[in-house]
Motif scaffolding. Structure first.
Motif, PDB file in Angstrom:
ATOM      1  N   VAL A   4       1.740  -5.521   3.017  1.00 39.93           N
ATOM      2  CA  VAL A   4       0.399  -6.106   3.021  1.00 39.93           C
ATOM      3  C   VAL A   4      -0.408  -5.593   1.832  1.00 39.93           C
ATOM      4  N   MET A   5      -1.162  -6.497   1.178  1.00 41.52           N
ATOM      5  CA  MET A   5      -2.098  -6.116   0.126  1.00 41.52           C
ATOM      6  C   MET A   5      -3.512  -6.476   0.568  1.00 41.52           C
ATOM      7  N   ILE A   6      -4.463  -5.545   0.396  1.00 40.67           N
ATOM      8  CA  ILE A   6      -5.867  -5.776   0.749  1.00 40.67           C
ATOM      9  C   ILE A   6      -6.666  -5.950  -0.541  1.00 40.67           C
ATOM     10  N   THR A  31       0.813  -1.798   0.959  1.00 38.41           N
ATOM     11  CA  THR A  31       1.492  -1.373  -0.272  1.00 38.41           C
ATOM     12  C   THR A  31       0.597  -1.456  -1.501  1.00 38.41           C
ATOM     13  N   ALA A  32      -0.572  -2.136  -1.368  1.00 43.32           N
ATOM     14  CA  ALA A  32      -1.457  -2.261  -2.534  1.00 43.32           C
ATOM     15  C   ALA A  32      -2.880  -2.581  -2.100  1.00 43.32           C
ATOM     16  N   GLU A  33      -3.845  -2.145  -2.921  1.00 42.08           N
ATOM     17  CA  GLU A  33      -5.260  -2.470  -2.723  1.00 42.08           C
ATOM     18  C   GLU A  33      -5.849  -2.879  -4.059  1.00 42.08           C
ATOM     19  N   ALA A  34      -6.789  -3.830  -4.034  1.00 42.73           N
ATOM     20  CA  ALA A  34      -7.451  -4.276  -5.259  1.00 42.73           C
ATOM     21  C   ALA A  34      -8.911  -4.579  -4.961  1.00 42.73           C
ATOM     22  N   SER A  35      -9.753  -4.456  -5.990  1.00 44.06           N
ATOM     23  CA  SER A  35     -11.190  -4.670  -5.810  1.00 44.06           C
ATOM     24  C   SER A  35     -11.633  -6.071  -6.205  1.00 44.06           C
ATOM     25  N   ASP A  36     -10.746  -6.865  -6.776  1.00 40.13           N
ATOM     26  CA  ASP A  36     -11.058  -8.267  -7.092  1.00 40.13           C
ATOM     27  C   ASP A  36      -9.765  -9.047  -7.297  1.00 40.13           C
ATOM     28  N   GLY A  37      -9.898 -10.357  -7.444  1.00 43.65           N
ATOM     29  CA  GLY A  37      -8.735 -11.220  -7.551  1.00 43.65           C
ATOM     30  C   GLY A  37      -7.907 -10.972  -8.800  1.00 43.65           C
ATOM     31  N   LEU A  43      -1.325  -6.900  -9.258  1.00 42.92           N
ATOM     32  CA  LEU A  43      -0.579  -6.140  -8.255  1.00 42.92           C
ATOM     33  C   LEU A  43       0.380  -7.021  -7.453  1.00 42.92           C
ATOM     34  N   PHE A  44      -0.015  -8.284  -7.268  1.00 42.21           N
ATOM     35  CA  PHE A  44       0.850  -9.212  -6.534  1.00 42.21           C
ATOM     36  C   PHE A  44       2.198  -9.360  -7.237  1.00 42.21           C
ATOM     37  N   GLU A  46       3.571  -7.269  -9.210  1.00 41.63           N
ATOM     38  CA  GLU A  46       4.289  -5.989  -9.205  1.00 41.63           C
ATOM     39  C   GLU A  46       4.876  -5.668  -7.818  1.00 41.63           C
ATOM     40  N   GLN A  47       4.069  -5.890  -6.767  1.00 46.84           N
ATOM     41  CA  GLN A  47       4.422  -5.438  -5.423  1.00 46.84           C
ATOM     42  C   GLN A  47       5.101  -6.500  -4.548  1.00 46.84           C
ATOM     43  N   LYS A  48       4.880  -7.781  -4.846  1.00 42.06           N
ATOM     44  CA  LYS A  48       5.430  -8.887  -4.046  1.00 42.06           C
ATOM     45  C   LYS A  48       5.132  -8.706  -2.536  1.00 42.06           C
ATOM     46  N   PRO A  49       3.847  -8.631  -2.164  1.00 42.33           N
ATOM     47  CA  PRO A  49       3.518  -8.449  -0.741  1.00 42.33           C
ATOM     48  C   PRO A  49       3.851  -9.696   0.077  1.00 42.33           C
ATOM     49  N   ASP A  50       4.081  -9.486   1.375  1.00 40.62           N
ATOM     50  CA  ASP A  50       4.332 -10.606   2.286  1.00 40.62           C
ATOM     51  C   ASP A  50       3.022 -11.236   2.758  1.00 40.62           C
TER      52      ASP A  50
END
Length: 358
Positions: A4-6, A31-37, A43-44, A46-50
């Motif tokens: 999950v990425m937030i 697996t990842a957090e970001a402050s904007d799109g 990060l998407f 790089e991390q390939k979140p589900d």
């Protein structure tokens, strides 16, 4: 584990989600957090979140644009929108982008429960997809599956069908293809145990019945019940064994619930997890009569026994056999047996006295 990425410009929201959702318990991990799109997009890749949980209003790149960019490269990623505003336009856009859920802020106990439940369902769906992908594509895993089937390990298959039923079966063709695969695999194992012309004929009939089903729950239940028949050592080669077993279970259910005035095809279908039409067709094919006709027949048979063997009034017998109206009970009784309940009671009483006198 579901990755999950937030994505949210509010650090407190990110912290709240990270701390208060039982991630490991529901089969997920952040697996990842970001402050904007914009940061989220980097990060998407790089991390390939589900799953992505993203705010709508953010600097640099907002949630809608971010979602558009994600959908340009991935159809499989689940996206949950968070918004402080109940915007019809944003909600409509979320449908366009195939967003899993649109949740209104603030983040509180209710919204946390909503998000947790959504993630739990998504995690189950991912497990189901992975399970089927391994079963179909991994020969060693398929060997393990068939070995468990041959030794009739019911606990193994209880877990399997829990995952299978929770699958993301929005693609009806995919569901049907997987169901066909499972049914063929079951008959392959059964053929190896008991090769016969009857079993081959039953396989063709089962596959034909399965391909004719048009509702998700009917397909899931058909496959589950077919496996249950084999796991409980009942013969798959018996003519319409699935329907016969189901019909007997329905008859027993009707007997146990005879006094319920709400007993109907719909209530029985809900209890068994089938659609009304499908359950009705299966029962009539196996029993030779409709479910409604069997309910009426069973109720009136029970009423006859009560009229002969008890001192209950007609009204009490009507109530105990599931008729909410005494008048309707009397009309139904006379229509089926040609006499009123009172006349039937009097006639049978006289017959019994004559036989006793003899």
């Amino acid at each position: 584990m579901l990755k999950v990425m937030i994505v949210d410009d509010d650090a407190n929201v990110r912290k709240c989600l990270r701390k208060l959702i039982p991630w490991t318990e529901i089969g997920c991990t952040v697996t990842a957090e970001a402050s904007d799109g914009l940061e989220g997009l980097k990060l998407f890749h790089e991390q390939k979140p589900d799953v992505i949980i993203t705010d709508l209003k953010m600097p640099e790149m907002g949630g809608e644009k971010f979602c558009e960019k994600i959908r340009a490269v991935s159809d499989n990623t689940s996206i949950i929108f968070l918004s402080a505003y109940e915007s019809f336009t944003a909600a409509r856009q979320s449908l366009r982008y195939g967003v899993t859920e649109y949740i209104l802020k603030p983040i509180n106990a209710q919204t946390l429960n909503q998000i947790t439940e959504i993630l739990k369902n998504l995690s189950s769906s991912l497990q189901s997809r992975s399970f089927m992908a391994r079963l179909i594509g991994d020969p060693s895993f398929q060997e393990e599956f068939t070995a468990q089937l041959r030794c009739r390990n019911t606990s193994y298959f209880d877990g399997f069908f829990e995952k299978f039923s929770a699958g993301p079966w929005n693609d009806f063709t995919l569901l049907q293809r997987n169901a066909m695969f499972l049914l063929n695999l079951l008959f392959d194992v059964s053929d190896a145990d008991h090769s016969s012309e009857r079993l081959f004929s039953r396989r063709q009939e089962s596959l034909s019945e399965l391909s004719a089903l048009t509702r998700k729950m009917d397909i899931l239940n058909y496959v589950t019940e077919s496996y249950t028949l084999y796991l409980t050592r009942q013969s798959l080669s018996a003519p319409d064994s699935f329907g016969s077993r189901l019909a007997e279970e329905i008859k027993l259910y009707i007997l146990k619930n005879l006094g319920d005035s709400g007993l109907s095809v719909s209530s029985i279908a809900d209890s068994f997890g089938f659609s009304d039409d499908y359950l009705g067709r299966i029962f009539k094919k196996a029993a030779g009569v409709s479910i409604n006709a069997h309910i009426t027949h069973t109720r009136l048979n029970h009423a006859c026994r009560l009229l002969i063997n008890t001192r209950l009034s007609v009204a009490e017998i009507a109530l105990s056999t599931g008729y909410s109206s005494t008048n309707y009970f009397c009309r139904s009784f006379k229509k089926q047996l040609g006499v009123t309940p009172t006349d039937y009671q009097r006639r049978e009483s006289c017959t019994g006295q004559r036989q006793t006198g003899q």
